[in-house]
Design an enzyme around this catalytic site. Sequence first.
Site, PDB file in Angstrom:
ATOM      1  N   GLY A  20       0.774  -1.247   0.000  1.00 28.16           N
ATOM      2  CA  GLY A  20       0.000   0.000   0.000  1.00 28.16           C
ATOM      3  C   GLY A  20       0.799   1.286   0.000  1.00 28.16           C
ATOM      4  O   GLY A  20       0.237   2.357   0.242  1.00 28.16           O
ATOM      5  N   SER A  21       2.092   1.223  -0.321  1.00 28.13           N
ATOM      6  CA  SER A  21       2.842   2.490  -0.270  1.00 28.13           C
ATOM      7  C   SER A  21       2.384   3.452  -1.367  1.00 28.13           C
ATOM      8  O   SER A  21       2.369   4.669  -1.151  1.00 28.13           O
ATOM      9  CB  SER A  21       4.354   2.242  -0.351  1.00 28.13           C
ATOM     10  OG  SER A  21       4.720   1.806  -1.638  1.00 28.13           O
ATOM     11  N   ASN A  22       1.991   2.945  -2.519  1.00 29.84           N
ATOM     12  CA  ASN A  22       1.480   3.847  -3.556  1.00 29.84           C
ATOM     13  C   ASN A  22       0.103   4.394  -3.182  1.00 29.84           C
ATOM     14  O   ASN A  22      -0.208   5.554  -3.459  1.00 29.84           O
ATOM     15  CB  ASN A  22       1.419   3.139  -4.912  1.00 29.84           C
ATOM     16  CG  ASN A  22       2.763   3.152  -5.620  1.00 29.84           C
ATOM     17  OD1 ASN A  22       3.230   4.207  -6.054  1.00 29.84           O
ATOM     18  ND2 ASN A  22       3.418   1.995  -5.698  1.00 29.84           N
TER      19      ASN A  22
ATOM     20  N   MET B 149      -2.850  -6.901  -8.028  1.00 22.59           N
ATOM     21  CA  MET B 149      -2.183  -7.998  -8.716  1.00 22.59           C
ATOM     22  C   MET B 149      -3.118  -8.871  -9.538  1.00 22.59           C
ATOM     23  O   MET B 149      -2.910 -10.072  -9.671  1.00 22.59           O
ATOM     24  CB  MET B 149      -1.390  -8.833  -7.703  1.00 22.59           C
ATOM     25  CG  MET B 149      -0.237  -8.050  -7.105  1.00 22.59           C
ATOM     26  SD  MET B 149       0.741  -7.235  -8.399  1.00 22.59           S
ATOM     27  CE  MET B 149       2.138  -6.655  -7.472  1.00 22.59           C
ATOM     28  N   ARG B 150      -4.151  -8.262 -10.082  1.00 21.41           N
ATOM     29  CA  ARG B 150      -5.039  -8.988 -10.994  1.00 21.41           C
ATOM     30  C   ARG B 150      -5.287  -8.106 -12.206  1.00 21.41           C
ATOM     31  O   ARG B 150      -5.371  -6.879 -12.067  1.00 21.41           O
ATOM     32  CB  ARG B 150      -6.379  -9.300 -10.329  1.00 21.41           C
ATOM     33  CG  ARG B 150      -6.255 -10.274  -9.174  1.00 21.41           C
ATOM     34  CD  ARG B 150      -7.579 -10.372  -8.447  1.00 21.41           C
ATOM     35  NE  ARG B 150      -7.383 -10.982  -7.143  1.00 21.41           N
ATOM     36  CZ  ARG B 150      -7.543 -12.280  -6.900  1.00 21.41           C
ATOM     37  NH1 ARG B 150      -7.940 -13.083  -7.850  1.00 21.41           N
ATOM     38  NH2 ARG B 150      -7.344 -12.752  -5.686  1.00 21.41           N
TER      39      ARG B 150
ATOM     40  N   ASN C 220      -2.505   2.579 -14.108  1.00 22.01           N
ATOM     41  CA  ASN C 220      -1.708   1.591 -13.370  1.00 22.01           C
ATOM     42  C   ASN C 220      -0.284   2.109 -13.206  1.00 22.01           C
ATOM     43  O   ASN C 220       0.233   2.792 -14.087  1.00 22.01           O
ATOM     44  CB  ASN C 220      -1.678   0.277 -14.176  1.00 22.01           C
ATOM     45  CG  ASN C 220      -0.876  -0.816 -13.490  1.00 22.01           C
ATOM     46  OD1 ASN C 220      -0.993  -1.018 -12.275  1.00 22.01           O
ATOM     47  ND2 ASN C 220      -0.055  -1.528 -14.239  1.00 22.01           N
TER      48      ASN C 220
ATOM     49  N   HIS D  26       3.595   0.697 -12.732  1.00 18.00           N
ATOM     50  CA  HIS D  26       4.325  -0.555 -12.951  1.00 18.00           C
ATOM     51  C   HIS D  26       5.819  -0.319 -12.737  1.00 18.00           C
ATOM     52  O   HIS D  26       6.352   0.684 -13.212  1.00 18.00           O
ATOM     53  CB  HIS D  26       4.058  -1.064 -14.376  1.00 18.00           C
ATOM     54  CG  HIS D  26       4.747  -2.360 -14.646  1.00 18.00           C
ATOM     55  ND1 HIS D  26       4.254  -3.549 -14.152  1.00 18.00           N
ATOM     56  CD2 HIS D  26       5.899  -2.636 -15.287  1.00 18.00           C
ATOM     57  CE1 HIS D  26       5.085  -4.529 -14.504  1.00 18.00           C
ATOM     58  NE2 HIS D  26       6.084  -3.997 -15.192  1.00 18.00           N
TER      59      HIS D  26
END
Length: 207
Positions: free
Chosen positions: A18-20, A95-96, A112, A114
């Site tokens: 959860g850092s982002n 992660m989906r 997103n 990445h």
Amino acid sequence: MGKAADAVKIAVLASGRGSNFEALCKADLGPGRVELLVCDRPDAPVAGLARRLGVEILGLDPGPKRTVLSVECETRLADELVRRGTDLVCLAGFMRMLKGPMLSAFRGRIMNVHPSLLPAFPGLDSQRRALEYGVKIAGCTVHYVDEGMDTGPIIAQAAVEVREGDGPEDLAGRILSREHEIFPLAVRLHCEGRLAVAGRRVSIREP
Ligand code: GAR
């Protein structure tokens, strides 16, 4: 204080640390407001973070597969986010892969982050694969989401130098710091209506 009438409602989807998510919650996103955390793992640290930050949590029952949501789950999620008037969906370590229902409802409105310089090293474990490949410059990317795996139009990237003796954790940590800069920046630009997409190319309008 009441919410601005023109607030851009953001839902963050996350699965892990959860850092982002935290970076998005704490950043100045212009008119953007993180109003909801959607989480597919109730025990994930990101859920604890959301509780501490006072962000509402929507738990998912993702279905039997590890890499996608079941069609029923994704349909329910899309319906619920539409019902809430969500404007922007941010994938922050979710992660989906999203498929039809979310893409139909939110095309051009899903972002997103990445941990590689796309199109290099899409998918999982990108930092380790970059290191093993021997790249000298690694980095991170924020992009709009399409049907592919990390293939949508690129909004922002940051380069990170690979240092002698780096292990995957060292590199991942330095990449993560840059993610915390470019993700909120990209979200803010979107919320301010300053991003224009033409094919694969995303340009930034002057304010
Ligand atoms: C981040 O490095 C993000 O780029 C990556 O997962 C990490 C989540 O960290 N996402 C992916 O690999 C998606 N393909 P966080 O939970 O601390 O934000």
